[in-house]
Design a protein around this motif. Structure first.
Motif, PDB file in Angstrom:
ATOM      1  N   UNK A 106       0.780  -1.241   0.000  1.00 52.64           N
ATOM      2  CA  UNK A 106       0.000   0.000   0.000  1.00 52.64           C
ATOM      3  C   UNK A 106       0.808   1.285   0.000  1.00 52.64           C
ATOM      4  N   UNK A 107       1.978   1.300   0.593  1.00 52.76           N
ATOM      5  CA  UNK A 107       2.750   2.543   0.628  1.00 52.76           C
ATOM      6  C   UNK A 107       2.319   3.460   1.758  1.00 52.76           C
ATOM      7  N   UNK A 108       2.831   4.719   1.726  1.00 51.71           N
ATOM      8  CA  UNK A 108       2.628   5.639   2.846  1.00 51.71           C
ATOM      9  C   UNK A 108       1.680   6.786   2.514  1.00 51.71           C
ATOM     10  N   UNK A 109       0.804   6.587   1.517  1.00 50.52           N
ATOM     11  CA  UNK A 109      -0.234   7.579   1.257  1.00 50.52           C
ATOM     12  C   UNK A 109      -1.298   7.460   2.348  1.00 50.52           C
ATOM     13  N   UNK A 110      -2.214   8.415   2.396  1.00 55.31           N
ATOM     14  CA  UNK A 110      -3.265   8.357   3.416  1.00 55.31           C
ATOM     15  C   UNK A 110      -4.089   7.074   3.251  1.00 55.31           C
ATOM     16  N   UNK A 111      -4.441   6.745   2.013  1.00 57.13           N
ATOM     17  CA  UNK A 111      -5.200   5.530   1.756  1.00 57.13           C
ATOM     18  C   UNK A 111      -4.355   4.290   2.052  1.00 57.13           C
ATOM     19  N   UNK A 112      -3.065   4.358   1.719  1.00 54.51           N
ATOM     20  CA  UNK A 112      -2.179   3.238   1.984  1.00 54.51           C
ATOM     21  C   UNK A 112      -2.026   2.954   3.465  1.00 54.51           C
ATOM     22  N   UNK A 113      -1.996   4.015   4.275  1.00 49.73           N
ATOM     23  CA  UNK A 113      -1.888   3.851   5.730  1.00 49.73           C
ATOM     24  C   UNK A 113      -3.101   3.087   6.262  1.00 49.73           C
ATOM     25  N   UNK A 114      -4.290   3.435   5.749  1.00 54.16           N
ATOM     26  CA  UNK A 114      -5.509   2.723   6.171  1.00 54.16           C
ATOM     27  C   UNK A 114      -5.470   1.266   5.747  1.00 54.16           C
ATOM     28  N   UNK A 115      -5.098   1.033   4.493  1.00 55.88           N
ATOM     29  CA  UNK A 115      -5.128  -0.335   3.957  1.00 55.88           C
ATOM     30  C   UNK A 115      -4.085  -1.229   4.634  1.00 55.88           C
ATOM     31  N   UNK A 116      -2.917  -0.641   4.949  1.00 52.78           N
ATOM     32  CA  UNK A 116      -1.902  -1.412   5.671  1.00 52.78           C
ATOM     33  C   UNK A 116      -2.409  -1.806   7.045  1.00 52.78           C
ATOM     34  N   UNK A 117      -3.040  -0.870   7.740  1.00 53.15           N
ATOM     35  CA  UNK A 117      -3.572  -1.158   9.077  1.00 53.15           C
ATOM     36  C   UNK A 117      -4.592  -2.292   9.024  1.00 53.15           C
ATOM     37  N   UNK A 118      -5.449  -2.274   8.027  1.00 52.48           N
ATOM     38  CA  UNK A 118      -6.468  -3.321   7.887  1.00 52.48           C
ATOM     39  C   UNK A 118      -5.812  -4.685   7.729  1.00 52.48           C
ATOM     40  N   UNK A 119      -4.853  -4.793   6.804  1.00 47.47           N
ATOM     41  CA  UNK A 119      -4.246  -6.099   6.534  1.00 47.47           C
ATOM     42  C   UNK A 119      -3.371  -6.567   7.693  1.00 47.47           C
TER      43      UNK A 119
END
Length: 341
Positions: free
Chosen positions: A141-154
């Motif tokens: 996901x990377x460190x974008x705002x959306x990526x931060x959310x998606x990383x947390x979920x997984x």
């Protein structure tokens, strides 16, 4: 229609079964009740659409073994998986026994249907994510705002091995990140509650996510993960999580050809449970972490690694023992042992 005739109709007790017995007397979860309701609804459509009955005329006595076998064929012909067929059959059996407990006239029907066998489910090996694929998808996901959310979920799905619905039901008040041992308070299947510890790294991911999604300028919601559509903030949907996981799996698949063709949220739970078992965590403890009532349910994740199998085979090789022969050479002594002269 007189009372006796009404009570003989198959669907005359479904409302009592679903809304009173399952919900109020058995305290079944909304998801469980929904499953039973869906199963009986599919059966009702088969009765009316495929067999030409009416709810006003279909009786318990009409529910024969052959009719139920025909229902299973009907489901399979429409692409239902064996597990789905079995779930619907189980719901019909449970309903019939509920009615039969209060009406002796239905007991013969309930007994006949109880002997209808469940469809054999192929014993296939469920896919898991190997170490490289897991690391790749968690880093995608990377460190974008959306990526931060998606990383947390997984990361949460893997580290805690919770179910997707348990993840989406998480609220801010369920976080125990400021404790000496961080944890999540899980509202599990069947209204069962449990506490699941999280690693410090997972706790850091959650805190980082909170800074970006639950700040002063963000929507006010009790749900940890949410979506805002047309100005309305709601709990995130299961479909949204499934889409984002498959998006990242597709991104890294070329570099990691071992990545399963379809990666779904439950695969993180299965991978984590299998990893724990293969790292010698006792099955009883794995069962408690997963929120299972019985270790029998957990055994589907108890897949030994090749290393475990190899060690077991090497440590249990039969050895030729230098034992003395059991039988003596003295015939007279052998005869005495046998109680003879």
């Amino acid at each position: 229609m007189n009372k006796n005739k009404l009570e003989s109709l198959f669907f005359s007790r479904t409302r009592d079964f679903l809304d009173s017995y399952l919900e109020k007397q058995c305290s079944r979860s909304p998801n469980t009740i929904r499953g039973y309701r869906d199963a009986l609804t599919v059966f009702r459509k088969y009765i009316t659409d495929a067999r030409g009955y009416s709810i006003r005329t279909f009786r318990f006595a009409d529910c024969t073994r052959d009719l139920i076998l025909g229902f299973l064929e009907y489901l399979q012909g429409r692409g239902y998986a064996p597990n789905s067929c079995n779930q619907r059959l189980a719901a019909i059996k449970a309903y019939l026994w509920y009615v039969a407990d209060g009406d002796i006239a239905v007991q013969q029907t309930a007994l006949a249907i109880s002997h209808v066998p469940f469809i054999k489910v192929p014993d296939t090996i469920k896919e898991t994510l190997n170490e490289e694929c897991l690391a790749a998808i968690l880093s995608a996901p990377g460190n974008t705002r959306l990526g931060i959310r998606d990383t947390a979920i997984m990361v949460i799905l893997y580290d805690t091995a919770i179910r997707l619905n348990e993840l989406l039901e998480l609220k801010i008040s369920d976080l125990g990140l400021d404790k000496a041992m961080p944890y999540l308070f899980i509202h599990g299947k069947g209204d069962k509650e449990r506490i699941v510890p999280v690693s410090e790294r997972t706790a850091d991911h959650i805190r980082y996510y909170m800074l970006h999604y639950h700040g002063a300028s963000d929507p006010k919601t009790e749900y940890l993960f949410y979506t805002t559509i047309h100005g309305k903030t709601n709990r995130m949907s299961p479909g949204n999580v499934e889409r984002l996981i498959n998006k990242y799996a597709a991104q890294v698949r070329d570099a990691h050809p071992d990545m399963p063709e379809k990666v779904h949220p439950h695969m993180f739970r299965r991978t984590r449970a299998t990893d724990m078992y293969q790292n010698n965590i006792k099955l009883e403890l794995v069962s408690r972490i997963l929120g299972h009532v019985s270790t029998q349910t957990t055994r589907i994740y108890a897949r030994p690694s090749l290393g475990m199998i190899k060690n077991a085979m090497e440590n249990n090789q039969s050895q030729i023992c230098d034992e003395k022969p059991l039988w003596l050479d003295d015939e007279a002594e052998l005869a005495k042992i046998c109680g003879l002269r």
